[in-house]
Design an enzyme around this catalytic site. Sequence first.
Site, PDB file in Angstrom:
ATOM      1  N   SER A 174      -6.017  -6.303 -15.400  1.00  0.00           N
ATOM      2  CA  SER A 174      -5.004  -6.155 -14.351  1.00  0.00           C
ATOM      3  C   SER A 174      -4.022  -7.310 -14.375  1.00  0.00           C
ATOM      4  CB  SER A 174      -5.711  -6.114 -12.997  1.00  0.00           C
ATOM      5  OG  SER A 174      -4.791  -6.309 -11.943  1.00  0.00           O
TER       6      SER A 174
ATOM      7  N   TYR B 190     -12.559  -9.849  -6.693  1.00  0.00           N
ATOM      8  CA  TYR B 190     -12.164  -8.719  -7.558  1.00  0.00           C
ATOM      9  C   TYR B 190     -11.315  -9.218  -8.720  1.00  0.00           C
ATOM     10  CZ  TYR B 190      -8.872  -5.280  -9.290  1.00  0.00           C
ATOM     11  OH  TYR B 190      -8.075  -4.539 -10.128  1.00  0.00           O
TER      12      TYR B 190
ATOM     13  N   LYS C 247     -11.883  -9.606 -13.107  1.00  0.00           N
ATOM     14  CA  LYS C 247     -11.018  -9.188 -14.220  1.00  0.00           C
ATOM     15  C   LYS C 247     -10.847 -10.355 -15.200  1.00  0.00           C
ATOM     16  CE  LYS C 247     -10.231  -4.947 -13.013  1.00  0.00           C
ATOM     17  NZ  LYS C 247     -10.941  -3.897 -13.751  1.00  0.00           N
TER      18      LYS C 247
HETATM   19  C1  UD1 Z   1      -3.343  -4.696  -5.667  1.00  0.00           C
HETATM   20  C2  UD1 Z   1      -4.163  -5.832  -6.204  1.00  0.00           C
HETATM   21  C3  UD1 Z   1      -4.314  -5.665  -7.697  1.00  0.00           C
HETATM   22  C4  UD1 Z   1      -4.883  -4.316  -8.034  1.00  0.00           C
HETATM   23  C5  UD1 Z   1      -3.971  -3.263  -7.472  1.00  0.00           C
HETATM   24  C6  UD1 Z   1      -4.562  -1.900  -7.713  1.00  0.00           C
HETATM   25  C7  UD1 Z   1      -4.057  -8.192  -5.545  1.00  0.00           C
HETATM   26  C8  UD1 Z   1      -3.189  -9.369  -5.198  1.00  0.00           C
HETATM   27  N1  UD1 Z   1      -3.478  -7.076  -5.888  1.00  0.00           N
HETATM   28  O1  UD1 Z   1      -2.008  -4.887  -6.124  1.00  0.00           O
HETATM   29  O2  UD1 Z   1      -5.169  -6.647  -8.187  1.00  0.00           O
HETATM   30  O3  UD1 Z   1      -4.985  -4.173  -9.417  1.00  0.00           O
HETATM   31  O4  UD1 Z   1      -3.837  -3.448  -6.054  1.00  0.00           O
HETATM   32  O5  UD1 Z   1      -3.596  -0.934  -7.599  1.00  0.00           O
HETATM   33  O6  UD1 Z   1      -5.220  -8.317  -5.483  1.00  0.00           O
HETATM   34  N2  UD1 Z   1       2.187  -2.656   0.847  1.00  0.00           N
HETATM   35  C9  UD1 Z   1       2.759  -2.386   2.094  1.00  0.00           C
HETATM   36  N3  UD1 Z   1       2.093  -1.560   2.944  1.00  0.00           N
HETATM   37  C10 UD1 Z   1       0.883  -0.994   2.642  1.00  0.00           C
HETATM   38  C11 UD1 Z   1       0.310  -1.267   1.368  1.00  0.00           C
HETATM   39  C12 UD1 Z   1       0.993  -2.115   0.517  1.00  0.00           C
HETATM   40  O7  UD1 Z   1       3.849  -2.863   2.428  1.00  0.00           O
HETATM   41  O8  UD1 Z   1       0.317  -0.268   3.466  1.00  0.00           O
HETATM   42  C13 UD1 Z   1       2.924  -3.516  -0.085  1.00  0.00           C
HETATM   43  C14 UD1 Z   1       2.167  -4.773  -0.483  1.00  0.00           C
HETATM   44  O9  UD1 Z   1       2.457  -5.823   0.401  1.00  0.00           O
HETATM   45  C15 UD1 Z   1       2.707  -5.016  -1.891  1.00  0.00           C
HETATM   46  C16 UD1 Z   1       3.038  -3.621  -2.427  1.00  0.00           C
HETATM   47  O10 UD1 Z   1       3.104  -2.793  -1.277  1.00  0.00           O
HETATM   48  O11 UD1 Z   1       3.891  -5.747  -1.809  1.00  0.00           O
HETATM   49  C17 UD1 Z   1       1.999  -3.084  -3.362  1.00  0.00           C
HETATM   50  O12 UD1 Z   1       0.717  -3.195  -2.750  1.00  0.00           O
HETATM   51  P1  UD1 Z   1      -0.598  -2.532  -3.388  1.00  0.00           P
HETATM   52  O13 UD1 Z   1      -0.339  -1.116  -3.717  1.00  0.00           O
HETATM   53  O14 UD1 Z   1      -1.737  -2.846  -2.487  1.00  0.00           O
HETATM   54  O15 UD1 Z   1      -0.751  -3.290  -4.781  1.00  0.00           O
HETATM   55  P2  UD1 Z   1      -0.826  -4.862  -5.107  1.00  0.00           P
HETATM   56  O16 UD1 Z   1      -1.184  -5.645  -3.923  1.00  0.00           O
HETATM   57  O17 UD1 Z   1       0.402  -5.221  -5.844  1.00  0.00           O
END
Ligand code: UD1
Length: 340
Positions: A126, A151, A155
């Site tokens: 990842s 987690y 990785k």
């Molecule tokens: C996360 C994990 C990554 C993992 C991936 C799986 C971390 C830091 N990141 O990535 O290791 O491989 O998921 O897909 O551990 N967001 C919102 N509202 C929500 C959900 C998310 O605004 O309800 C935003 C988050 O702040 C972020 C973006 O959307 O900026 C993407 O979030 P998410 O889909 O959870 O992925 P990551 O955090 O990038």
Amino acid sequence: MKRVLVSGGAGFIGSHVTVELIEAGYDVLVADDMSNCDLTCYEGVKKITGRDDLPFVKMSFCDMEATDKLFSEWKIDAVIHFAAFKAVGESVSDPLKYYGNNLQSFINVLEAAKAHGCRNVLFSSSATVYGEPEELPVTEKSPRQPSTSPYGNTKQICEDILRDSVAAYPQIRGIALRYFNPIGAHPSALIGELPRGVPNNLVPFITQTAIGRRECLSIFGDDYPTPDGTCQRDYIDIVDLARAHVCAVARMLDEKMEQEYEIFNVGTGRPLSVMELVNAFQKVNNLKLNYKIAPRRPGDVTAIWADPTLANEKLGWKATRTTEETLASAWAWEKHLAGK
Ligand code: UD1
């Protein structure tokens, strides 16, 4: 015909990879302990590929005896290892569950591969290993940062286990693929992401809000130092991501590897902000999403996207689907689940 074992093959990424492998002419053996999925995607894969006889073994790779038995009963030419827990928050509250499962299962796969003459091991890593990058986009040479969650740490440790094993044992060689943010679903809408409980990831939360299962999407922070204040990510279409695995497997099986251990970023190279993604989702699917700006989520990085040049050149792979196609596929899958 070469056979590829897909551990965790009934899950989101594993099922899409299974489809692409079959379509590329490989025999696939699916194994999964079903701890985080049901048979929906496995059944979907059979439908898409017309392979009603797709072999499936229900087992845990933490069980060395079962792992050894699998490798002795089937001739396996390459293994793609997905079987792992992946909820960032849960890994913080229950680290031993994550270290125990994610490390032991991979060690067992490597032990069995080494013992049974399966040279080729592909590990599902990842972009989380890069943490908050100092320079963007990130290349494979960008430094890894100390992980913010158990987690993410699993990785990093699994990458190291693979690197060290490859260096020590001539019987195996390996590729680690570092995924950015996989989203979307197969164009057939027969397989896709099946989050248990409240989704942590952005796109499943969006689609569940759009269908009415969640009231409102929270956008975590709009005061980041980015063009529109929301975080930027590299959202990679799940089918594109799956195809990268086929290219990596072919690289191993066709003796094209240049080193015994190789790492590739799998992303589009295009940053997209949360706000841009939400707007694109609304536009392509012609709907209005209920959302609000909420505080930042602890542990989130501001911005990360890939430099995918190495994968483009060495794997002969490139992301092809547009964000719009991908977001339309995510919505089609959510509607399929809702029976609409
Ligand atoms: C996360 C994990 C990554 C993992 C991936 C799986 C971390 C830091 N990141 O990535 O290791 O491989 O998921 O897909 O551990 N967001 C919102 N509202 C929500 C959900 C998310 O605004 O309800 C935003 C988050 O702040 C972020 C973006 O959307 O900026 C993407 O979030 P998410 O889909 O959870 O992925 P990551 O955090 O990038």
